[in-house]
Design a protein around this motif. Structure first.
Motif, mmCIF file in Angstrom:
data_model
loop_
_atom_site.group_PDB
_atom_site.id
_atom_site.type_symbol
_atom_site.label_atom_id
_atom_site.label_comp_id
_atom_site.label_asym_id
_atom_site.label_seq_id
_atom_site.Cartn_x
_atom_site.Cartn_y
_atom_site.Cartn_z
ATOM 1 N N ALA A 9 0.842 -1.204 0.000
ATOM 2 C CA ALA A 9 0.000 0.000 0.000
ATOM 3 C C ALA A 9 0.873 1.249 0.000
ATOM 4 O O ALA A 9 1.820 1.373 0.789
ATOM 5 N N ARG A 10 0.575 2.171 -0.889
ATOM 6 C CA ARG A 10 1.254 3.462 -0.933
ATOM 7 C C ARG A 10 0.212 4.556 -0.715
ATOM 8 O O ARG A 10 -0.988 4.323 -0.827
ATOM 9 N N PHE A 11 0.682 5.764 -0.440
ATOM 10 C CA PHE A 11 -0.250 6.842 -0.116
ATOM 11 C C PHE A 11 -1.175 7.169 -1.284
ATOM 12 O O PHE A 11 -2.250 7.730 -1.095
ATOM 13 N N TYR A 12 -0.800 6.823 -2.502
ATOM 14 C CA TYR A 12 -1.587 7.145 -3.690
ATOM 15 C C TYR A 12 -2.334 5.934 -4.247
ATOM 16 O O TYR A 12 -3.015 6.057 -5.274
ATOM 17 N N SER A 13 -2.226 4.765 -3.604
ATOM 18 C CA SER A 13 -2.710 3.516 -4.200
ATOM 19 C C SER A 13 -4.192 3.583 -4.546
ATOM 20 O O SER A 13 -4.603 3.203 -5.654
ATOM 21 N N ARG A 14 -5.039 4.024 -3.619
ATOM 22 C CA ARG A 14 -6.476 4.035 -3.877
ATOM 23 C C ARG A 14 -6.828 5.012 -4.990
ATOM 24 O O ARG A 14 -7.666 4.722 -5.855
ATOM 25 N N SER A 15 -6.205 6.170 -4.983
ATOM 26 C CA SER A 15 -6.480 7.146 -6.044
ATOM 27 C C SER A 15 -6.032 6.624 -7.396
ATOM 28 O O SER A 15 -6.721 6.800 -8.412
ATOM 29 N N HIS A 16 -4.877 5.972 -7.440
ATOM 30 C CA HIS A 16 -4.362 5.458 -8.706
ATOM 31 C C HIS A 16 -5.242 4.345 -9.243
ATOM 32 O O HIS A 16 -5.411 4.200 -10.466
ATOM 33 N N LEU B 103 1.149 13.397 -9.425
ATOM 34 C CA LEU B 103 2.414 12.941 -8.852
ATOM 35 C C LEU B 103 3.602 13.392 -9.700
ATOM 36 O O LEU B 103 4.676 13.727 -9.175
ATOM 37 N N LEU B 104 3.425 13.410 -11.017
ATOM 38 C CA LEU B 104 4.502 13.882 -11.897
ATOM 39 C C LEU B 104 4.774 15.366 -11.683
ATOM 40 O O LEU B 104 5.931 15.803 -11.716
ATOM 41 N N ASP B 105 3.724 16.156 -11.476
ATOM 42 C CA ASP B 105 3.921 17.579 -11.187
ATOM 43 C C ASP B 105 4.722 17.750 -9.896
ATOM 44 O O ASP B 105 5.620 18.599 -9.818
ATOM 45 N N TRP B 106 4.393 16.947 -8.885
ATOM 46 C CA TRP B 106 5.161 17.013 -7.643
ATOM 47 C C TRP B 106 6.627 16.642 -7.892
ATOM 48 O O TRP B 106 7.539 17.333 -7.424
#
Length: 615
Positions: free
Chosen positions: A48-55, A66-69
């Protein structure tokens, strides 16, 4: 000036790459998003990563954020290694960076890194000198390192300011400038002398007539137009006044040829929306024209849907009318195949088949246009070819992105998002060509670097100013980044620079400053730009003062020159009586000798004659 080019950061980077002999890197933005999306998905699959559900819900949208970050961090000086004490989010970005995706899918930030590495290894003097129009604090950390390397190699780098001369202190504009500069003694009342004017009109097109008349009355003095938006209305008014055009481009994704691919992909799903089918049938430049377009559109209007009695009867009439079976097969391929379930999704193969139909049609159109260009070259053919080439690039980008997508099936909403990513801003079309002797114009207040007698701020409305996006980093992450030497530009610093640019526009006028604000634009009510609030605050203006500064186009119609406020020189603004509409005529009689028939017709000229006899 000869030998002193003016560049933005993109042009400076491109020139540095050329001087350092660095080869071009692949730069397809949509394909880059797909590569990084796959990397983020693989990392999320390992835990699990902090972006997993959104991705999982929105892979493309999440990847873009994430690319902008990531790109902001790279420009801020990040080398891709883990940052001590930065937390789980930055650790996850470092894990993806370690996979080496940047080598296969580089972006602007990666190009900047490459130039910095090359300058650090090869000591070469690239330029005689560099003058920065923005303070170094507004440049990202990695760009500041590049500037330091250029200085170390012998290229002087300095910041320059705009030398501006003030308006007479006795007028409204002079008082405003004195207060902006913090000078004491600027206490004169607002008189409405015409040096500072808020020009209002109901619409942009009405306001443009007064603006063009004012510019015509200012001939002989140096003037500049700050174009805040909607340049087409001003271009039409300049043309009506006989003034040289400044040139205007229209960037739009709604060209007919650019709409074929989105419609074809959407119609690959069932049930087909009759409205979208009708759009495809009636496109001025599309796969269906002439008799097939008319008959099928009429059948669709009679009974919305494909395959009903009116539809089959229309196809039978087309067959009896001599339509080739190849054309009828096109109808079947594009509109009558079994569609994919919009919820379950379409496979890549099904979507690629729909794209291949668009490809075949585009190749035929391009062949026809290029044949016309070789025989009778003209502006219309060049524009048609430009739109078709843009549509072909859009198609190629969509096909590549689709082939690199990791999903086995794409729902309709997902493929629409993919189309939006690959389409970009659309195709730029030159609506008006820049004329010789035109008035100078700039697109942003910061571009005003010298004083002018008249500064006309066209479309000075709210919403055209730069607004910062919310900063995604938490305080602990920012502290860890600062400790690692990573410095991102603060939004406050950029906002301060933006506000200073607005003030520079006010300080650039020597004799007259005109702010043009329509009451409505594109059907929406608009308000003045925030700079007008600052003007009122600096002048401590009352409602009566605002009334003295404001002139409405309706108040100027029919006014004699002597009754206008001082310095407000409007050239021939008058209301003309309404002209009667021409009488209805059922027929036009032409002498037989003046309407000779053509000796021979081509297939295209016959089609034009049948479709529009008036031509």
């Amino acid at each position: 000036m000869l030998g002193r080019p003016v560049w933005n950061v993109q042009a400076l980077l491109r020139d540095l790459e050329l001087r350092l002999g660095l080869p071009a890197l692949p730069g397809d933005a949509s394909l880059r998003v797909q590569h990084w999306s796959r990397a983020f998905a693989e990392l999320a699959g390992g835990g699990a990563r902090f972006y997993s559900r959104s991705h999982a819900v929105d892979p493309l949208g999440t990847t873009k954020v994430l690319l902008d970050w990531r790109d902001e961090l790279i420009l801020g000086g990040w080398d891709g290694r883990p940052i001590p004490g930065a937390g789980a989010r930055l650790a996850a970005l470092a894990q993806v960076e370690a996979a080496g995706i940047a080598e296969r899918a580089p972006g602007f930030a990666d190009r900047v890194c490459r130039v910095e590495r090359e300058l650090a290894s090869v000591r070469v003097r690239c330029f005689d000198a560099i003058e920065l129009l923005e303070a170094r604090g507004l440049w990202p950390e990695r760009w500041r390192r590049i500037l330091e390397l250029l200085e170390a190699a012998g290229t002087p780098v300095c910041s320059v300011s705009a030398p501006l001369s003030a308006a007479p202190a006795s007028g409204d504009l002079g008082v405003l400038q004195s207060r902006l500069l913090g000078l004491s003694g600027a206490t004169a009342p607002i008189t409405g002398d015409g040096s500072l004017v808020l020009l209002r009109g109901e619409t942009s097109w009405e306001l443009a007539q007064a603006a063009a008349a004012l510019l015509a009355g200012s001939r002989g003095s140096s003037a500049v137009v700050l174009r805040g938006g909607d340049p087409l209305a001003l271009e039409a008014a300049l043309l009506a006044r006989g003034l040289p055009l400044q040139g205007a481009m229209s960037q739009s994704p709604w060209r007919p040829a650019l709409q074929v691919l989105p419609l074809a992909i959407e119609l690959a799903y069932a049930p087909r929306d009759p409205g979208r089918v009708l759009e495809l049938l009636t496109l001025p430049q599309g796969p269906f024209r002439g008799a097939s377009s008319r008959e099928l559109a009429r059948a669709l209007a009679e009974a919305p849907g494909i395959g009903g009695k009116p539809w089959l009867a229309a196809k039978q009439r087309l067959r009896q009318g001599g339509m080739a079976e190849e054309e009828l097969e096109r109808v079947s391929d594009w509109l009558e195949r079994a569609g994919a379930d919009p919820n379950l999704g379409a496979t890549q193969r099904e979507l690629l088949e729909a794209a291949s139909r668009v490809r075949a049609w585009l190749l035929g159109e391009l062949s026809t246009v290029h044949a016309a260009l070789s025989s009778t070259p003209g502006l219309a053919q060049e524009r048609a070819a430009g739109v078709l080439h843009a549509a072909f690039r859009q198609l190629a980008a969509f096909q590549q992105s689709l082939q690199h997508d990791t999903r086995a099936r794409l729902r309709l909403t997902e493929v629409q998002q993919l189309l939006e990513e690959t389409s970009g801003p659309g195709h730029g079309l030159e609506l008006s060509t820049e004329g010789a002797g035109r008035l100078d114009h700039v697109e942003h207040p910061a571009a005003l670097r010298v004083s002018r007698d008249v500064v006309l701020w066209w479309h000075c409305v709210a919403g055209s100013e730069w607004r910062p996006a919310p900063r995604p980093w938490r305080r602990a992450e920012l502290d860890a980044m600062a400790a690692a030497g990573i410095r991102c530009i603060e939004a406050k610093r950029r906002l301060d620079a933006e506000a200073a640019a607005w003030q520079q526009a006010l300080l650039s006028a020597r004799r007259q400053l005109v702010l043009c604000v329509p009451n409505a634009a594109l059907g929406r009510a608009v308000a003045p730009h925030p700079i007008f609030d600052e003007i009122l605050g600096q002048l401590a203006a009352t409602d009566a003062d605002v009334a003295r500064l404001t002139w409405h186009i309706g108040d100027l119609l029919g006014r004699e020159a002597g009754t206008l406020p001082p310095r407000l020189t409007i050239s021939a603004v008058a209301e003309t009586p309404r002209l009667p509409l021409p009488a209805v005529r059922t027929e036009w009689l032409i002498a037989p000798g003046m309407a000779g028939a053509a000796g021979a017709y081509s297939a295209s000229s016959l089609e034009t004659l049948v479709q529009c006899p008036l031509r």
